[in-house]
Each structure stands twice: as structure tokens, then as C-alpha cells.
Scaffold this motif. Structure first.
Motif, PDB file in Angstrom:
ATOM      1  N   VAL A  38     -30.343 -13.059  -6.416  1.00  7.45           N
ATOM      2  CA  VAL A  38     -29.103 -12.292  -6.576  1.00  7.45           C
ATOM      3  C   VAL A  38     -29.379 -11.147  -7.532  1.00  7.45           C
ATOM      4  CG1 VAL A  38     -26.668 -12.363  -7.191  1.00  7.45           C
ATOM      5  CG2 VAL A  38     -27.763 -14.397  -6.210  1.00  7.45           C
ATOM      6  N   ASP A  39     -29.425  -9.938  -6.984  1.00  6.84           N
ATOM      7  CA  ASP A  39     -29.673  -8.765  -7.825  1.00  6.84           C
ATOM      8  C   ASP A  39     -28.348  -8.329  -8.451  1.00  6.84           C
ATOM      9  OD1 ASP A  39     -30.908  -6.536  -9.000  1.00  6.84           O
ATOM     10  OD2 ASP A  39     -30.107  -5.275  -7.405  1.00  6.84           O
ATOM     11  N   ASP A  40     -28.289  -8.451  -9.772  1.00  8.49           N
ATOM     12  CA  ASP A  40     -27.035  -8.157 -10.474  1.00  8.49           C
ATOM     13  C   ASP A  40     -26.975  -6.682 -10.876  1.00  8.49           C
ATOM     14  OD1 ASP A  40     -24.555  -8.922 -11.505  1.00  8.49           O
ATOM     15  OD2 ASP A  40     -25.387  -9.318 -13.491  1.00  8.49           O
ATOM     16  N   ALA A  41     -27.131  -5.806  -9.858  1.00  4.50           N
ATOM     17  CA  ALA A  41     -27.084  -4.345 -10.045  1.00  4.50           C
ATOM     18  C   ALA A  41     -28.152  -3.846 -11.024  1.00  4.50           C
ATOM     19  CB  ALA A  41     -25.681  -3.900 -10.500  1.00  4.50           C
ATOM     20  N   SER A  42     -29.417  -4.227 -10.750  1.00  5.00           N
ATOM     21  CA  SER A  42     -30.541  -3.759 -11.583  1.00  5.00           C
ATOM     22  C   SER A  42     -30.669  -2.242 -11.503  1.00  5.00           C
ATOM     23  CB  SER A  42     -31.855  -4.372 -11.100  1.00  5.00           C
ATOM     24  OG  SER A  42     -31.857  -5.752 -11.318  1.00  5.00           O
ATOM     25  N   THR A  43     -31.152  -1.643 -12.587  1.00  2.34           N
ATOM     26  CA  THR A  43     -31.356  -0.182 -12.608  1.00  2.34           C
ATOM     27  C   THR A  43     -32.835   0.177 -12.660  1.00  2.34           C
ATOM     28  OG1 THR A  43     -31.103  -0.224 -15.009  1.00  2.34           O
ATOM     29  CG2 THR A  43     -29.123   0.277 -13.725  1.00  2.34           C
ATOM     30  N   ASP A  44     -33.728  -0.843 -12.687  1.00  2.00           N
ATOM     31  CA  ASP A  44     -35.166  -0.550 -12.682  1.00  2.00           C
ATOM     32  C   ASP A  44     -35.711  -0.813 -11.268  1.00  2.00           C
ATOM     33  OD1 ASP A  44     -35.180  -3.280 -12.462  1.00  2.00           O
ATOM     34  OD2 ASP A  44     -36.537  -3.651 -14.143  1.00  2.00           O
ATOM     35  N   ASN A  45     -36.992  -1.136 -11.147  1.00  4.02           N
ATOM     36  CA  ASN A  45     -37.593  -1.344  -9.818  1.00  4.02           C
ATOM     37  C   ASN A  45     -37.394  -2.739  -9.241  1.00  4.02           C
ATOM     38  OD1 ASN A  45     -38.658   1.211  -9.269  1.00  4.02           O
ATOM     39  ND2 ASN A  45     -40.306   0.843 -10.743  1.00  4.02           N
ATOM     40  N   SER A  46     -36.628  -3.573  -9.934  1.00  3.83           N
ATOM     41  CA  SER A  46     -36.438  -4.956  -9.463  1.00  3.83           C
ATOM     42  C   SER A  46     -35.956  -5.001  -8.012  1.00  3.83           C
ATOM     43  CB  SER A  46     -35.425  -5.696 -10.341  1.00  3.83           C
ATOM     44  OG  SER A  46     -35.883  -5.768 -11.664  1.00  3.83           O
ATOM     45  N   ARG A  47     -35.036  -4.109  -7.684  1.00 10.14           N
ATOM     46  CA  ARG A  47     -34.441  -4.103  -6.341  1.00 10.14           C
ATOM     47  C   ARG A  47     -35.504  -3.810  -5.271  1.00 10.14           C
ATOM     48  NH1 ARG A  47     -28.473  -1.871  -4.941  1.00 10.14           N
ATOM     49  NH2 ARG A  47     -28.024  -3.559  -6.366  1.00 10.14           N
ATOM     50  N   ASP A  48     -36.391  -2.846  -5.542  1.00 11.63           N
ATOM     51  CA  ASP A  48     -37.464  -2.507  -4.580  1.00 11.63           C
ATOM     52  C   ASP A  48     -38.413  -3.685  -4.393  1.00 11.63           C
ATOM     53  OD1 ASP A  48     -36.304  -0.037  -4.601  1.00 11.63           O
ATOM     54  OD2 ASP A  48     -37.735   0.856  -6.003  1.00 11.63           O
ATOM     55  N   ILE A  49     -38.728  -4.358  -5.503  1.00 14.81           N
ATOM     56  CA  ILE A  49     -39.620  -5.521  -5.431  1.00 14.81           C
ATOM     57  C   ILE A  49     -38.966  -6.596  -4.551  1.00 14.81           C
ATOM     58  CG2 ILE A  49     -40.692  -7.396  -6.774  1.00 14.81           C
ATOM     59  CD1 ILE A  49     -40.792  -5.331  -9.166  1.00 14.81           C
ATOM     60  N   LEU A  50     -37.679  -6.825  -4.759  1.00 17.19           N
ATOM     61  CA  LEU A  50     -36.955  -7.834  -3.966  1.00 17.19           C
ATOM     62  C   LEU A  50     -36.963  -7.474  -2.480  1.00 17.19           C
ATOM     63  CD1 LEU A  50     -33.818  -8.656  -6.163  1.00 17.19           C
ATOM     64  CD2 LEU A  50     -35.818 -10.092  -5.792  1.00 17.19           C
ATOM     65  N   ASP A  51     -36.704  -6.196  -2.174  1.00 21.08           N
ATOM     66  CA  ASP A  51     -36.682  -5.756  -0.767  1.00 21.08           C
ATOM     67  C   ASP A  51     -38.033  -6.013  -0.101  1.00 21.08           C
ATOM     68  OD1 ASP A  51     -34.078  -5.003  -0.988  1.00 21.08           O
ATOM     69  OD2 ASP A  51     -34.479  -2.863  -1.321  1.00 21.08           O
ATOM     70  N   ALA A  52     -39.112  -5.689  -0.827  1.00 22.34           N
ATOM     71  CA  ALA A  52     -40.459  -5.879  -0.273  1.00 22.34           C
ATOM     72  C   ALA A  52     -40.734  -7.363  -0.013  1.00 22.34           C
ATOM     73  CB  ALA A  52     -41.502  -5.305  -1.237  1.00 22.34           C
ATOM     74  N   TYR A  53     -40.361  -8.209  -0.951  1.00 25.12           N
ATOM     75  CA  TYR A  53     -40.577  -9.650  -0.790  1.00 25.12           C
ATOM     76  C   TYR A  53     -39.722 -10.230   0.340  1.00 25.12           C
ATOM     77  CZ  TYR A  53     -43.729 -10.826  -4.659  1.00 25.12           C
ATOM     78  OH  TYR A  53     -44.837 -10.966  -5.468  1.00 25.12           O
TER      79      TYR A  53
END
Length: 409
Positions: free
Chosen positions: A39-54
């Protein structure tokens, strides 16, 4: 029917540095019948991109995105709503799990029909994780929740983390247990509610979870929000206590839990400025919070006249401890005009370098500087006082003053 055997819920917020290691530690398990709900809690760093790739690469991962930052409790609750597994494991996105964990925890839970399996955690960099004795022996006792509460309440090394619990999902649903949103330290309340309502708990003395200590993490920030959160948790515990029946022995355990939150509330409320009104909780919480805040803060300890005179004649006063009890000692001595040379602690780790405007140092370092005419005044809780006194005597200190305690917690 269950979709998966285990749902692993990973709340994510600005953890680009640790996220891959966390996910890899789960993906490398030999057990495969699980889902990972991030659950991405509106991250502002690269966390979201890492999650999408995984998510693209691994079918077991599903990513849910919050459009605004709602906090750890809300992220875990979102994951819980989406989970389909028979068992739930909350894994924080800057931590890791040990190899073989899923197989062992699943087998223990199934074999013993538990509501919850509790286990140990270690901090990253700790050798204990790899040691021979970190093996599952398999002859653990099954406790009822209230029985287990009586054991953990008095455990000084108790961790309230939700991440060291492997929980049956149907148990959480039946008891309407989730995370209280909008507060910090939410694990303390969640873990209490799980323990007290469980019918079958097993405690495994094995490390399955590796925790990252970050000085910038939420829990490490001493804020007004921490004071308020601990107050709200205290009120929720009292509410549960008041509306359920307990034996005399169980009452004592619950009281100890409540008192530890009260202590945390007192500790954090010494930092920062107080908000005008409580920012979390309900209107009853707000009224009680104001009342408690405006009452003159009672000291947890006191000193006899003889002790005070002894201290006023000493050349060097060292207060041992850097939390509530120590702060009370400092307050009393300041009122009496008694000068304190140093605050002593066992290890600096997460302790401040200045406490109540007095420099803090390890007892080892202070021992090298000061030997003569030293009076050590204990600023620790009643339950730790005997142990600390012994440790100081081993170091060669003879003049140790133990305060008089109001409550024996």
C-alpha cells in the motif's frame, strides 16, 4: 475458500533505499502460496516506481495507491481490507524477514490451530539472527490470550510491534480488530487487542523478523504527536478494560499496560510545545487530555529529608537514567538547589546528548572521569531499580541513592 494461505501487507512511504531489500526477502522464501499487498501511502520519492516495476515482474504482488498520505494505520487497514489469505503478516517496508519464515510460521499456526503466533525480532547488524540457537524447537506452550497478557505485561524487553505476530485473518474480522487511524505508536493498541482477545497463542523464541533502526523513523521522533497518541492509546485501553471483565491477576496485567502508556505520554509531553487541543481521538479524549495536562504533574518518586541532605553535601551528583523518572529526579533536585554533574546512561544509542539541560554520557565514560565523592541517584522505574543498583555496584559505586516510589511499576 481462501485465495492464498498468507497475505503479507507492506505499507510503503518514502523508503526507496530499503524497499527492494524488503520485497526480495519475501520473494526469496521457498514457501510460495502467498500474496504481497503493498500500500503506497502517497510516497514522494522513487518508492512508487520501484513498486510498479515489482508488480509488473511478480504476479504475487499487488500495489494499492493512496492519493493522499494517511499514515501507517490507514495503509495497513487498506491492505487488510484487500487481503484474502488465511493468515496475515504485517511487514514494514524498511525491514526484512528471515529465510524459511513463511514455511515455519504457517506450519506452526496450522499444526496448533492458533489465532496468533508471536516471535522475536532482531535489529539489522545483530549477529543473533545467524546463530545456532536461532532454531525452532517445537515444544512451545499454547496460551490463552489473557494468560499471555499476564506474561508479556511484565516483560521488560516486550516489543509491541505488530510485525512480530502471525495472525489468523478470520480472528481479526470476528473481533473487529484493525489499526486506530491518525495516531503514532498504533502497534501498542493493536497488539494489546489481539493478545487479550485471542483464544490460542503460541510464542516462538526464534527470530523471524529483521528490523531497521532509523533515527528519522516516526517512532524515533519525539513530538507532541507522540504524547497525544500515547494518551489516546491509554484511553482506549481504559475503555476496553472498563467494558470487559478480568480476574484480579489479569487486572494487574492490564494496569501495567496502561501505566506504560501513561509513562510514554509523560515522557513525550516533555518535548515540543503543546497543541491548543488534542489533534487525535474523540471529544471525551480531548476533555480528559486538557484536564490531565492542566493538573500539576505529580512526581513518580520522592526523597526523604535524610537523602536530600546527603545529596546536598556531595561533591558530584550523577543521575542515572534519561526518561520520566530521571526527569522527576532532576526537577526535585533543582527545586532544592542541588547541582547535578552529569546524567548517566548505559549506552548512548537512542538517548539524547543533553537531558533537562544536563550533559548525558555513558556510565563507563563517567567512571573514567569521576571516581571520588560521587553519589549516584537512580532515575529509573521501580521494577528496574534493583537490577540497575546491582550493575552500578559491580562497577564499584558504593553510594547509590534509590528514591521512594509512589507506584511499583
Amino acid at each position: 475458500a481462501y485465495m492464498k494461505k498468507i497475505s503479507i501487507i507492506v505499507p510503503v512511504y518514502n523508503v526507496e533505499e530499503y524497499l527492494q531489500k524488503c520485497l526480495d526477502s519475501i520473494l526469496q522464501q521457498e514457501f510460495t502460496d502467498y500474496e504481497i499487498i503493498c500500500v503506497d501511502d502517497a510516497s514522494t520519492d522513487n518508492s512508487r516506481d520501484i513498486l510498479d516495476a515489482y508488480e509488473k515482474q511478480y504476479g504475487v504482488i499487488q500495489v494499492i495507491k493512496h492519493t493522499e498520505n494517511r499514515g501507517l494505520s490507514a495503509a495497513r487497514n487498506t491492505g487488510l481490507e484487500r487481503a484474502t489469505g488465511k493468515y496475515i503478516w504485517f511487514v514494514d517496508s524498511d525491514d526484512m524477514i528471515n529465510s524459511g519464515s513463511l514455511t515455519e510460521l504457517y506450519n506452526i499456526a496450522e499444526k496448533n490451530n492458533t489465532d496468533m503466533v508471536c516471535f522475536e525480532l532482531a535489529y539489522a547488524g545483530d549477529e543473533k539472527v545467524e546463530k545456532e540457537d536461532n532454531i525452532y524447537i517445537g515444544n512451545e506452550k499454547i496460551y490463552s490470550g489473557k494468560e499471555f497478557l499476564g506474561i508479556v505485561a511484565y516483560d521488560q524487553k516486550r516489543s509491541d510491534s505488530a510485525c512480530i505476530r502471525f495472525i489468523k485473518r478470520s480472528f481479526l474480522i470476528q473481533n473487529h480488530i484493525n489499526f486506530y487511524e491518525g495516531i503514532l505508536h498504533e502497534d501498542a493498541l493493536f497488539s494489546f487487542l489481539c493478545i487479550v482477545q485471542a483464544e490460542r497463542i503460541i510464542k516462538v523464541n526464534k527470530i523471524y523478523y529483521i528490523c531497521h533502526r532509523r533515527a528519522t523513523s516516526i517512532t524515533a521522533q519525539k513530538t507532541q504527536m507522540s504524547a497525544e497518541s500515547n494518551f489516546v492509546i491509554m484511553m482506549q485501553l481504559i475503555l476496553y478494560w472498563y467494558t470487559h471483565s478480568f480476574t484480579e491477576k489479569e487486572n494487574d496485567a492490564v494496569k501495567t499496560y496502561i501505566f506504560s502508556r501513561y509513562n510514554a505520554y509523560r515522557y513525550y509531553s516533555r518535548f515540543g510545545t503543546r497543541a491548543e487541543k488534542l489533534g487525535v481521538g474523540n471529544s471525551v479524549d480531548k476533555a480528559l487530555y486538557d484536564m490531565l495536562y492542566n493538573m500539576k504533574k505529580d512526581k513518580l518518586i520522592s526523597f526523604s529529608q535524610v537523602q536530600l541532605e546527603h545529596m546536598s553535601n556531595a561533591k558530584n551528583i550523577i543521575v542515572y537514567g534519561a526518561a520520566n523518572y530521571a526527569a522527576d529526579v532532576v526537577d526535585i533536585l533543582k527545586e532544592k538547589g542541588i547541582k547535578i554533574s552529569r546524567i548517566a546512561v548505559k549506552k548512548m544509542d537512542f538517548n539524547p546528548t543533553i537531558f533537562c539541560e544536563i550533559p548525558v554520557d555513558t556510565i563507563e565514560h563517567i567512571s573514567n572521569l569521576l571516581k571520588e565523592d560521587v553519589v549516584i541517584v537512580l532515575g529509573v522505574s521501580y521494577k528496574n531499580s534493583a537490577d540497575v543498583k546491582k550493575q552500578l555496584e559491580v562497577l564499584g559505586y558504593a553510594d547509590i541513592l534509590v528514591p521512594e516510589y509512589k507506584e511499583q511499576y
